[in-house]
Design an enzyme around this catalytic site. Structure first.
Site, PDB file in Angstrom:
ATOM      1  N   CYS A 236       0.859  -1.173   0.000  1.00 33.39           N
ATOM      2  CA  CYS A 236       0.000   0.000   0.000  1.00 33.39           C
ATOM      3  C   CYS A 236       0.904   1.235   0.000  1.00 33.39           C
ATOM      4  O   CYS A 236       1.557   1.534   1.011  1.00 33.39           O
ATOM      5  CB  CYS A 236      -0.927  -0.015   1.215  1.00 33.39           C
ATOM      6  SG  CYS A 236      -1.933   1.463   1.336  1.00 33.39           S
ATOM      7  N   HIS A 309      -7.779   5.314  -1.907  1.00 37.49           N
ATOM      8  CA  HIS A 309      -8.663   6.433  -1.570  1.00 37.49           C
ATOM      9  C   HIS A 309      -8.603   7.541  -2.616  1.00 37.49           C
ATOM     10  O   HIS A 309      -7.531   7.868  -3.102  1.00 37.49           O
ATOM     11  CB  HIS A 309      -8.246   7.049  -0.231  1.00 37.49           C
ATOM     12  CG  HIS A 309      -8.125   6.046   0.851  1.00 37.49           C
ATOM     13  ND1 HIS A 309      -7.415   6.273   2.001  1.00 37.49           N
ATOM     14  CD2 HIS A 309      -8.629   4.794   0.978  1.00 37.49           C
ATOM     15  CE1 HIS A 309      -7.483   5.210   2.777  1.00 37.49           C
ATOM     16  NE2 HIS A 309      -8.213   4.302   2.173  1.00 37.49           N
TER      17      HIS A 309
HETATM   18  C1  DNO Z   1      -8.505   1.485   3.951  1.00 36.92           C
HETATM   19  C2  DNO Z   1      -8.048   0.129   3.644  1.00 36.92           C
HETATM   20  C3  DNO Z   1      -7.896  -0.732   4.869  1.00 36.92           C
HETATM   21  C4  DNO Z   1      -7.672  -2.157   4.444  1.00 36.92           C
HETATM   22  C5  DNO Z   1      -7.467  -3.120   5.564  1.00 36.92           C
HETATM   23  C6  DNO Z   1      -6.972  -4.421   5.016  1.00 36.92           C
HETATM   24  O1  DNO Z   1      -9.009   2.145   3.129  1.00 36.92           O
HETATM   25  O2  DNO Z   1      -6.907   0.139   2.901  1.00 36.92           O
HETATM   26  O3  DNO Z   1      -9.055  -0.657   5.622  1.00 36.92           O
HETATM   27  O4  DNO Z   1      -8.782  -2.611   3.754  1.00 36.92           O
HETATM   28  O5  DNO Z   1      -6.597  -2.627   6.502  1.00 36.92           O
HETATM   29  O6  DNO Z   1      -7.178  -5.411   5.952  1.00 36.92           O
END
Ligand code: DNO
Length: 351
Positions: A236, A309
């Site tokens: 991420c 996002h």
């Molecule tokens: C937020 C997401 C997180 C993600 C979880 C994975 O937008 O990236 O909530 O889904 O942490 O388990």
């Protein structure tokens, strides 16, 4: 790489039909949202979800997330029971052909921000985290409730759980993660299911709780703890990138072969431990999205990637970070970068 998009199920105001109209969108990232953390996902429910997605001509690229029960993270007495359930959910997902799972190991609180609609200079707004504001928040007061948090806790439960974590050294939390991995990865191996742990967001301790999935070192420890290609990570960019010390391209290199899912988004550092989310464009934020995607191609990452996002633009109202418009623009930007990168190979633009 497969372009994908998060869909919150039938209750999501953004429909699969809308999502399908985004160019190159073939993968859906979703979950069953009404099953309490820890319970087994029944095969029938998984089949229904799969059918809904396939009816629109797309496929489930990955489940995000199968939540990990708090007892597992805390190392509580009942953890083996919840782990056995988790193993069964892996088997059930595999039995209908779903072979990727995203999960996280954040104590109590999933992603955390101090503002859900901080203004940007172009008149849009986005999620932001300010270190000073966070330092003054008491998560037990109920003044801050975020969309990613598990709201099923009563305040007393929350207090009890937070007390347990407050005394827990990071190493203990990490050992609990390894304990979990040692039990689930053999099942994932058997079922050929790629497990992709999501980093802690933000990647540092919040509210005095320990956090252990934060940097290159944690990734190295996780992937070497159980040596299987199914024991992997979600890369991420926005989560790892919030910490200026994280060199994202180096981290991708170090995790080569074990990246099973990518969340692509950009952020702008606004302080030592403060940031605001921006459009996906490299020049709008502090992260070089082009360099990151080039690196992912270089290490042959071929799993799902999703715009993460988005800002709220054009007056859209909706789930913070998860509107349609800016995520669709994000996907288009990522598509453009990827087509350009692939175009420079002998095979031409990947179809
Ligand atoms: C937020 C997401 C997180 C993600 C979880 C994975 O937008 O990236 O909530 O889904 O942490 O388990």
């Amino acid at each position: 790489m497969q372009m994908s998009f998060r869909w919150y199920g039938e209750g999501d105001p953004i429909s699969l039909t809308d999502i399908k109209q985004i160019p190159n969108m073939t993968g859906i990232v979703t979950a069953i949202y009404d099953i309490p953390a820890g319970e087994v996902w029944p095969v029938e429910r998984i089949k229904e979800l799969k059918k809904a997605v396939e009816k629109e001509g797309m496929e489930i690229a990955i489940i995000e997330s199968v939540p990990v029960h708090e007892d597992i993270k805390m190392g509580a007495a009942k953890r083996d029971h919840w782990i056995a359930n988790y193993q069964q959910t892996i088997r059930n997902l595999a039995s209908v052909g779903i072979n990727r799972i995203c999960y996280n190991f954040m104590p109590v609180f999933d992603w955390t921000r101090t503002s859900l609609s901080a203004p940007l200079s172009d008149g849009s707004n986005s999620l932001a985290y300010d270190e000073k504001v966070a330092g003054n928040i008491d998560p037990l007061s109920g003044e801050l409730v975020l969309p990613g948090w598990d709201l099923s806790y009563q305040i007393d439960d929350l207090r009890r759980i937070m007390d347990i974590y407050k005394d827990m050294p990071e190493q203990q939390l990490f050992d609990n993660l390894i304990y979990f991995l040692e039990k689930i990865i053999p099942v994932a191996d058997e079922e050929k299911v790629y497990m992709a742990i999501h980093p802690d967001d933000p990647p540092w301790s919040i509210f005095g709780l320990p956090r252990v999935v934060i940097n290159k070192d944690s990734i190295a420890k996780i992937i070497s703890s159980v040596d299987s290609k199914y024991n992997g990570i979600t890369f991420c960019t926005g989560s790892y990138g919030a910490d200026r010390n994280n060199e994202l391209c180096e981290m991708i290199e170090a995790a080569k072969g074990r990246i099973h899912f990518v969340h692509a988004r950009n952020i702008k550092w606004t302080g030592e431990k403060s940031f605001q989310e921006t459009s996906h464009l490299s020049r709008d934020g502090s992260l070089d999205m082009v360099a990151i995607l080039k690196k992912l191609v270089e290490v042959s990452f071929d799993g799902p990637i999703r715009p993460d996002h988005g800002r709220m633009i054009w007056g859209e109202k909706g789930r913070p970070g998860y509107g349609l418009y800016d995520r669709a623009l994000g996907a288009t930007y990522l598509n453009g970068i990827l087509d350009t990168i692939y175009h420079h190979t002998e095979e031409g633009v990947e179809s």
